[in-house]
Every structure is written in structure tokens, then in C-alpha cells.
Design a protein around this motif. Structure first.
Motif, PDB file in Angstrom:
ATOM      1  N   LEU A  76      26.928  25.429  42.243  1.00 43.44           N
ATOM      2  CA  LEU A  76      26.674  24.350  41.287  1.00 43.44           C
ATOM      3  C   LEU A  76      25.182  24.075  41.141  1.00 43.44           C
ATOM      4  O   LEU A  76      24.689  23.840  40.040  1.00 43.44           O
ATOM      5  CB  LEU A  76      27.409  23.085  41.730  1.00 43.44           C
ATOM      6  N   ALA A  77      24.458  24.096  42.249  1.00 45.41           N
ATOM      7  CA  ALA A  77      23.012  23.892  42.198  1.00 45.41           C
ATOM      8  C   ALA A  77      22.342  24.994  41.378  1.00 45.41           C
ATOM      9  O   ALA A  77      21.398  24.746  40.617  1.00 45.41           O
ATOM     10  CB  ALA A  77      22.434  23.838  43.610  1.00 45.41           C
ATOM     11  N   SER A  78      22.854  26.226  41.520  1.00 42.37           N
ATOM     12  CA  SER A  78      22.331  27.324  40.721  1.00 42.37           C
ATOM     13  C   SER A  78      22.618  27.104  39.243  1.00 42.37           C
ATOM     14  O   SER A  78      21.760  27.329  38.385  1.00 42.37           O
ATOM     15  CB  SER A  78      22.954  28.647  41.190  1.00 42.37           C
ATOM     16  N   ASN A  79      23.845  26.643  38.921  1.00 45.62           N
ATOM     17  CA  ASN A  79      24.180  26.324  37.527  1.00 45.62           C
ATOM     18  C   ASN A  79      23.250  25.267  36.955  1.00 45.62           C
ATOM     19  O   ASN A  79      22.902  25.301  35.769  1.00 45.62           O
ATOM     20  CB  ASN A  79      25.620  25.812  37.436  1.00 45.62           C
ATOM     21  N   ALA A  80      22.865  24.298  37.790  1.00 43.24           N
ATOM     22  CA  ALA A  80      22.042  23.181  37.343  1.00 43.24           C
ATOM     23  C   ALA A  80      20.554  23.481  37.423  1.00 43.24           C
ATOM     24  O   ALA A  80      19.738  22.611  37.083  1.00 43.24           O
ATOM     25  CB  ALA A  80      22.358  21.952  38.185  1.00 43.24           C
ATOM     26  N   ASP A  81      20.177  24.691  37.874  1.00 43.45           N
ATOM     27  CA  ASP A  81      18.768  25.053  38.062  1.00 43.45           C
ATOM     28  C   ASP A  81      18.076  24.087  39.019  1.00 43.45           C
ATOM     29  O   ASP A  81      16.955  23.621  38.768  1.00 43.45           O
ATOM     30  CB  ASP A  81      18.031  25.082  36.717  1.00 43.45           C
ATOM     31  N   LEU A  82      18.747  23.795  40.121  1.00 47.67           N
ATOM     32  CA  LEU A  82      18.220  22.884  41.130  1.00 47.67           C
ATOM     33  C   LEU A  82      18.012  23.617  42.450  1.00 47.67           C
ATOM     34  O   LEU A  82      18.724  24.572  42.748  1.00 47.67           O
ATOM     35  CB  LEU A  82      19.199  21.721  41.365  1.00 47.67           C
ATOM     36  N   PRO A  83      17.071  23.154  43.259  1.00 47.55           N
ATOM     37  CA  PRO A  83      16.983  23.679  44.624  1.00 47.55           C
ATOM     38  C   PRO A  83      18.261  23.317  45.387  1.00 47.55           C
ATOM     39  O   PRO A  83      18.906  22.311  45.079  1.00 47.55           O
ATOM     40  CB  PRO A  83      15.762  22.955  45.215  1.00 47.55           C
ATOM     41  N   MET A  84      18.610  24.112  46.368  1.00 50.10           N
ATOM     42  CA  MET A  84      19.796  23.832  47.162  1.00 50.10           C
ATOM     43  C   MET A  84      19.585  22.539  47.956  1.00 50.10           C
ATOM     44  O   MET A  84      18.673  22.450  48.779  1.00 50.10           O
ATOM     45  CB  MET A  84      20.075  24.992  48.104  1.00 50.10           C
ATOM     46  N   PRO A  85      20.422  21.515  47.729  1.00 50.78           N
ATOM     47  CA  PRO A  85      20.284  20.288  48.509  1.00 50.78           C
ATOM     48  C   PRO A  85      20.920  20.431  49.884  1.00 50.78           C
ATOM     49  O   PRO A  85      21.685  21.369  50.135  1.00 50.78           O
ATOM     50  CB  PRO A  85      21.056  19.263  47.672  1.00 50.78           C
ATOM     51  N   LYS A  86      20.614  19.525  50.764  1.00 50.18           N
ATOM     52  CA  LYS A  86      21.335  19.461  52.031  1.00 50.18           C
ATOM     53  C   LYS A  86      22.744  18.942  51.752  1.00 50.18           C
ATOM     54  O   LYS A  86      22.948  18.136  50.838  1.00 50.18           O
ATOM     55  CB  LYS A  86      20.613  18.543  53.013  1.00 50.18           C
ATOM     56  N   VAL A  87      23.697  19.402  52.534  1.00 55.43           N
ATOM     57  CA  VAL A  87      25.101  19.025  52.336  1.00 55.43           C
ATOM     58  C   VAL A  87      25.574  18.277  53.576  1.00 55.43           C
ATOM     59  O   VAL A  87      25.366  18.737  54.702  1.00 55.43           O
ATOM     60  CB  VAL A  87      25.976  20.267  52.091  1.00 55.43           C
ATOM     61  N   TYR A  88      26.196  17.132  53.340  1.00 54.62           N
ATOM     62  CA  TYR A  88      26.669  16.293  54.447  1.00 54.62           C
ATOM     63  C   TYR A  88      28.149  16.001  54.290  1.00 54.62           C
ATOM     64  O   TYR A  88      28.689  15.963  53.173  1.00 54.62           O
ATOM     65  CB  TYR A  88      25.897  14.965  54.475  1.00 54.62           C
ATOM     66  N   LEU A  89      28.793  15.783  55.418  1.00 61.19           N
ATOM     67  CA  LEU A  89      30.204  15.417  55.461  1.00 61.19           C
ATOM     68  C   LEU A  89      30.340  14.090  56.196  1.00 61.19           C
ATOM     69  O   LEU A  89      29.691  13.875  57.226  1.00 61.19           O
ATOM     70  CB  LEU A  89      31.003  16.502  56.168  1.00 61.19           C
TER      71      LEU A  89
END
Length: 309
Positions: A76-89
Motif C-alpha cells: 500500500l505504501a508503494s501504491n501511495a508513493d510513500l516511504p515504508m512506515p513503521k507498523v505497530y500492533l
């Protein structure tokens, strides 16, 4: 149009702040109050993301500990042309999610275990796309700015109690008391209006990022139902973070629409359905060819247990 509304609301809050400061202490008092408020909020600006994640006991996950969720956000980040964010649960049974971070380079997205348990992979993709839209739109920065101005207004109202007004306040002590009550209330209403405006914008962009508006529409309905049934003690303990979630996590959020941090959920769903019915031409972007945002495991029923963390 959403950006225009946001700009107008920010201008209204700034004008309110300037007017109150001038009534209390003239130009000098207004400048001093602004400086103090800015200093108080500077720490929050640089550390708000860490504080919020800590409040909700979020733990960072990666491709090893939560492979499907991590890879989904990556696509999704690639689709949005964004850097990869950190992912939290977040270990919480209430289905919900939020994004934080002062800019796309320092962003994080968080999802609850309840969200991953209750929604299909497609719906989760819609939710994560919505949160990435907040990052792309710099909404977390906008909300930091509005919080700063709202805090400054509340501070000015407190100054009024200790120092009273000056000759610019024709109502005397009555005006001071009214200011103490009305000014913070007005600032809160404007702040919530900005939050509601940004939710609509994030819904639309999120639909573009994941490629399917109906994924997010379906997710919103399920999340709203889950929020009604499942209590979120961390959110209740930190109500100031409620505006960050995709659906207001507080049990009392339906008491008064005027003070709601989010638009009506059904209205959001209706807008997403209109977007889906409008076809690929809506907004000048195509919704086709984006299904790669969802892992090949497909629906919730077909995916194996455990990979979400």
C-alpha cells in the motif's frame, strides 16, 4: 474543497486566538501567550507519535513477526508513493486503527488485534490505506497545529482569570468569565470540525490507494459495530487521542454530533459507495489494477492463523 475547508477552519481558529489575546492583554499579552504555548507544544510535536503509541501499548512488528500485515502495508505504501512506515500492533479486542508521525518519513500505522480478527484481508487493506492517506495528506501535522492553537486559546482563557482584561474588553469581569467558558469550547468545536473534514479526505484517498472504495466502506461498518460492543480502556484513559482513530473509540462519542471527532459513519460509507459507482474516472485516477495490495491468502477465512501477529 476539503483543503479549502481545512484552511478556513484553521484561519477561524487563528483569528479566535488573536482576538482573545488582544482583548486580554493587548498585543504584548497576545505575543507572550503565543510564545509560551509554542514552547509547551514543541515537545509534543517531536514526540507525540511515541507518546501515543506508548499510551495504547502498541508493539512494533516486522516481516518476521507479522508477515501478512507488514507486506500489505508495504504494498500500500508503494501504491501511495510513500516511504515504508513503521507498523505497530495493539493487543486490544476493539477493531480500530490509527496513524501517527509528524511527516511521511517519520510515520507509523497501528492496528488492533480486534481489527485483524474481525475483518477480511480486503477490508484490512482498506483501513490501512485510509491511515496511509492521513500520512500522505500530512493530517497528523495539521492536527498537531490545531492542537497547538487550541492549547494557546485555553491558556489565554486561564490568563484572563488571573489578570482580567484590559480596556479592549468592554464587558469587564463578565466578559472575562464568558471568555473562559466560550473560547476553549469554540476552539474545541473548530478542532473537531477540522478532524471530521480530514476523515472524508482520507477516505477518498485511501480508496484510491487500495484500489477498491467498497473495501473501506465494508470495513467502516464492521468497525463501527465493534466499537459499540467492545470497550477500549486505553482510549477511555486517553480521550485526547480519539480523533486519531479511523472510528472514534470512545463509548460516549455518539452523545452529541456537534462534539464528535468523526463524521457520521453511514455518511462516510455512502460517500465511498458513490465513489465506487462513479467508476475509474472519479477523481481522475483509476481504481483498477490495485488488488496486489492484498496478500494472496485473500479472505479472512482462507488465511492461516498467526501471521498477523
Amino acid at each position: 474543497m476539503n483543503y479549502v475547508r481545512t484552511a478556513m477552519l484553521l484561519a477561524a481558529m487563528t483569528a479566535l486566538f488573536m482576538g482573545i489575546g488582544f482583548m486580554i492583554g493587548g498585543q504584548g499579552g497576545m505575543i507572550i501567550a503565543l510564545a509560551v504555548a509554542a514552547a509547551m507544544n514543541l515537545f509534543s510535536y517531536w514526540n507525540a507519535d511515541k507518546l501515543v503509541l506508548r499510551m495504547h501499548h502498541a508493539r512494533e512488528v516486522d516481516e518476521r513477526t507479522a508477515p501478512e500485515l507488514f507486506r500489505m502495508v508495504q504494498r500500500l505504501a508503494s501504491n501511495a508513493d510513500l516511504p515504508m512506515p513503521k507498523v505497530y500492533l495493539i493487543d486490544n479486542p476493539q477493531p480500530n486503527a490509527f496513524a501517527t508521525g509528524r511527516n511521511p518519513q517519520n510515520a507509523a500505522v497501528a492496528a488492533t488485534t480486534g481489527l485483524l480478527d474481525m475483518l477480511t484481508a480486503e477490508e484490512i487493506a482498506g483501513v490501512m490505506a485510509h491511515e496511509l492517506a492521513h500520512v500522505k495528506n500530512h493530517d497528523t501535522l495539521i492536527m498537531t497545529i490545531t492542537a497547538t492553537i487550541a492549547g494557546a486559546i485555553s491558556m489565554l482563557a486561564n490568563f484572563a482569570f488571573f489578570f482580567g482584561g484590559n480596556r479592549n474588553n468592554p464587558l469587564g469581569i463578565v466578559g472575562v468569565l464568558l471568555m473562559m467558558i466560550v473560547a476553549p469550547l469554540a476552539a474545541m468545536v473548530v478542532q473537531m470540525a477540522i478532524s471530521r473534514t480530514r476523515e472524508y479526505a482520507a477516505d477518498r484517498m485511501g480508496a484510491e490507494i487500495c484500489g477498491q472504495p467498497l473495501w473501506l466502506a465494508s470495513a467502516l461498518g464492521k468497525i463501527a459495530g465493534g466499537v459499540k460492543r467492545i470497550h477500549n480502556p486505553d482510549a477511555e484513559a486517553s480521550p485526547a487521542t480519539a480523533h486519531m482513530f479511523i472510528i472514534n473509540p470512545l463509548s460516549g462519542e455518539r452523545m452529541d454530533n456537534l462534539f464528535s471527532t468523526h463524521p457520521n459513519t453511514q455518511n462516510r460509507i455512502d460517500e465511498l459507495r458513490k465513489l465506487a459507482n462513479a467508476g475509474p474516472a472519479a477523481g481522475g485516477r483509476s481504481f483498477s489494477g490495485r488488488s496486489s495490495a492484498v496478500p494472496q491468502t485473500g479472505s479472512r477465512e482462507s488465511r492461516p492463523k498467526g501471521p498477523w501477529g
